[in-house]
Write a protein that holds these residues in place. Structure first.
Motif, PDB file in Angstrom:
ATOM      1  N   ASN A  90       0.889  -1.229   0.046  1.00  0.00           N
ATOM      2  CA  ASN A  90      -0.089   0.247  -0.205  1.00  0.00           C
ATOM      3  C   ASN A  90       0.930   1.382   0.096  1.00  0.00           C
ATOM      4  N   ASP A  91       2.135   1.102  -0.357  1.00  0.00           N
ATOM      5  CA  ASP A  91       3.077   2.120  -0.566  1.00  0.00           C
ATOM      6  C   ASP A  91       3.268   3.085   1.001  1.00  0.00           C
ATOM      7  N   VAL A  92       3.242   2.266   1.965  1.00  0.00           N
ATOM      8  CA  VAL A  92       3.415   2.882   3.234  1.00  0.00           C
ATOM      9  C   VAL A  92       4.509   2.569   3.812  1.00  0.00           C
ATOM     10  N   ASP A  93       5.354   3.322   4.608  1.00  0.00           N
ATOM     11  CA  ASP A  93       6.578   2.940   4.919  1.00  0.00           C
ATOM     12  C   ASP A  93       6.440   2.331   6.225  1.00  0.00           C
ATOM     13  N   PRO A  94       7.007   0.814   6.519  1.00  0.00           N
ATOM     14  CA  PRO A  94       6.320   0.083   7.584  1.00  0.00           C
ATOM     15  C   PRO A  94       7.604   0.435   8.925  1.00  0.00           C
ATOM     16  N   THR A  95       8.519   1.174   8.640  1.00  0.00           N
ATOM     17  CA  THR A  95       9.440   1.554   9.803  1.00  0.00           C
ATOM     18  C   THR A  95       9.028   2.327  11.102  1.00  0.00           C
ATOM     19  N   PRO A  96       8.434   3.619  10.635  1.00  0.00           N
ATOM     20  CA  PRO A  96       8.244   4.221  11.958  1.00  0.00           C
ATOM     21  C   PRO A  96       6.937   3.680  12.597  1.00  0.00           C
ATOM     22  N   VAL A  97       7.215   3.373  13.785  1.00  0.00           N
ATOM     23  CA  VAL A  97       5.912   2.884  14.513  1.00  0.00           C
ATOM     24  C   VAL A  97       5.884   3.976  15.706  1.00  0.00           C
ATOM     25  N   ASP A  98       4.991   4.960  15.522  1.00  0.00           N
ATOM     26  CA  ASP A  98       4.740   6.066  16.390  1.00  0.00           C
ATOM     27  C   ASP A  98       4.381   5.573  18.067  1.00  0.00           C
ATOM     28  N   PRO A  99       3.498   4.616  18.140  1.00  0.00           N
ATOM     29  CA  PRO A  99       2.948   4.219  19.624  1.00  0.00           C
ATOM     30  C   PRO A  99       4.412   3.516  20.136  1.00  0.00           C
ATOM     31  N   ILE A 100       5.253   2.816  19.231  1.00  0.00           N
ATOM     32  CA  ILE A 100       6.065   2.168  19.903  1.00  0.00           C
ATOM     33  C   ILE A 100       7.241   3.201  20.354  1.00  0.00           C
ATOM     34  N   ALA A 101       7.518   3.908  19.305  1.00  0.00           N
ATOM     35  CA  ALA A 101       8.500   4.964  19.549  1.00  0.00           C
ATOM     36  C   ALA A 101       8.092   5.726  20.892  1.00  0.00           C
ATOM     37  N   TYR A 102       6.896   6.306  20.914  1.00  0.00           N
ATOM     38  CA  TYR A 102       6.283   6.923  22.274  1.00  0.00           C
ATOM     39  C   TYR A 102       6.620   5.968  23.662  1.00  0.00           C
ATOM     40  N   LEU A 103       6.304   4.883  23.609  1.00  0.00           N
ATOM     41  CA  LEU A 103       6.318   3.791  24.521  1.00  0.00           C
ATOM     42  C   LEU A 103       7.792   3.697  24.917  1.00  0.00           C
ATOM     43  N   LYS A 104       8.860   3.767  24.081  1.00  0.00           N
ATOM     44  CA  LYS A 104      10.067   3.714  24.571  1.00  0.00           C
ATOM     45  C   LYS A 104      10.438   5.116  24.894  1.00  0.00           C
ATOM     46  N   GLU A 105      10.170   6.066  24.424  1.00  0.00           N
ATOM     47  CA  GLU A 105      10.624   7.450  25.056  1.00  0.00           C
ATOM     48  C   GLU A 105      10.203   7.588  26.668  1.00  0.00           C
ATOM     49  N   GLN A 106       9.044   7.031  26.941  1.00  0.00           N
ATOM     50  CA  GLN A 106       8.346   7.128  28.024  1.00  0.00           C
ATOM     51  C   GLN A 106       9.154   6.355  28.966  1.00  0.00           C
ATOM     52  N   LEU A 107       9.463   5.097  28.752  1.00  0.00           N
ATOM     53  CA  LEU A 107      10.119   4.227  29.587  1.00  0.00           C
ATOM     54  C   LEU A 107      11.500   4.711  29.710  1.00  0.00           C
TER      55      LEU A 107
END
Length: 110
Positions: A90-107
């Protein structure tokens, strides 16, 4: 896992029943293991019958490996690959996963 499967039987099926548009393009991958209980196997069979009646495609995917852990990891890996290929199709970059990035930042902050 069992809770999600029960929810799929109830909630998703109602959605397919009420929307022909969803049923037309949806396809359900039914991830199962030889370790599934007899009751779970019955639930899978009935769910598949329900999906067929609603015109929703479904495909069983059997876990691979000898142990429960190996089978669980094989299905997780399979799901991850499906997500990546679906994004790419679907021509979407699968690499950025905002919810996971947010979780890592908060942790990291805690």
């Amino acid at each position: 896992y069992r809770r999600r499967q029960r929810q799929m039987c109830i909630r998703d099926r109602v959605g397919y029943e009420r929307s022909e548009r969803i049923a037309a393009w949806a396809s359900v991958l039914m991830l199962h293991s030889r370790f599934d209980s007899a009751r779970m196997q019955t639930r899978w069979r009935i769910t598949r019958e329900m999906l067929l009646r609603e015109g929703v495609a479904s495909e069983p995917v059997a876990a691979r490996g000898k142990s429960r852990l190996a089978q669980m990891l094989s299905l997780i890996h399979y799901g991850d690959l499906v997500s990546v290929y679906q994004a790419l199709a679907n021509d979407v970059d699968p690499t950025p996963v905002d919810p996971i990035a947010y979780l890592k930042e908060q942790l990291a902050l805690s």
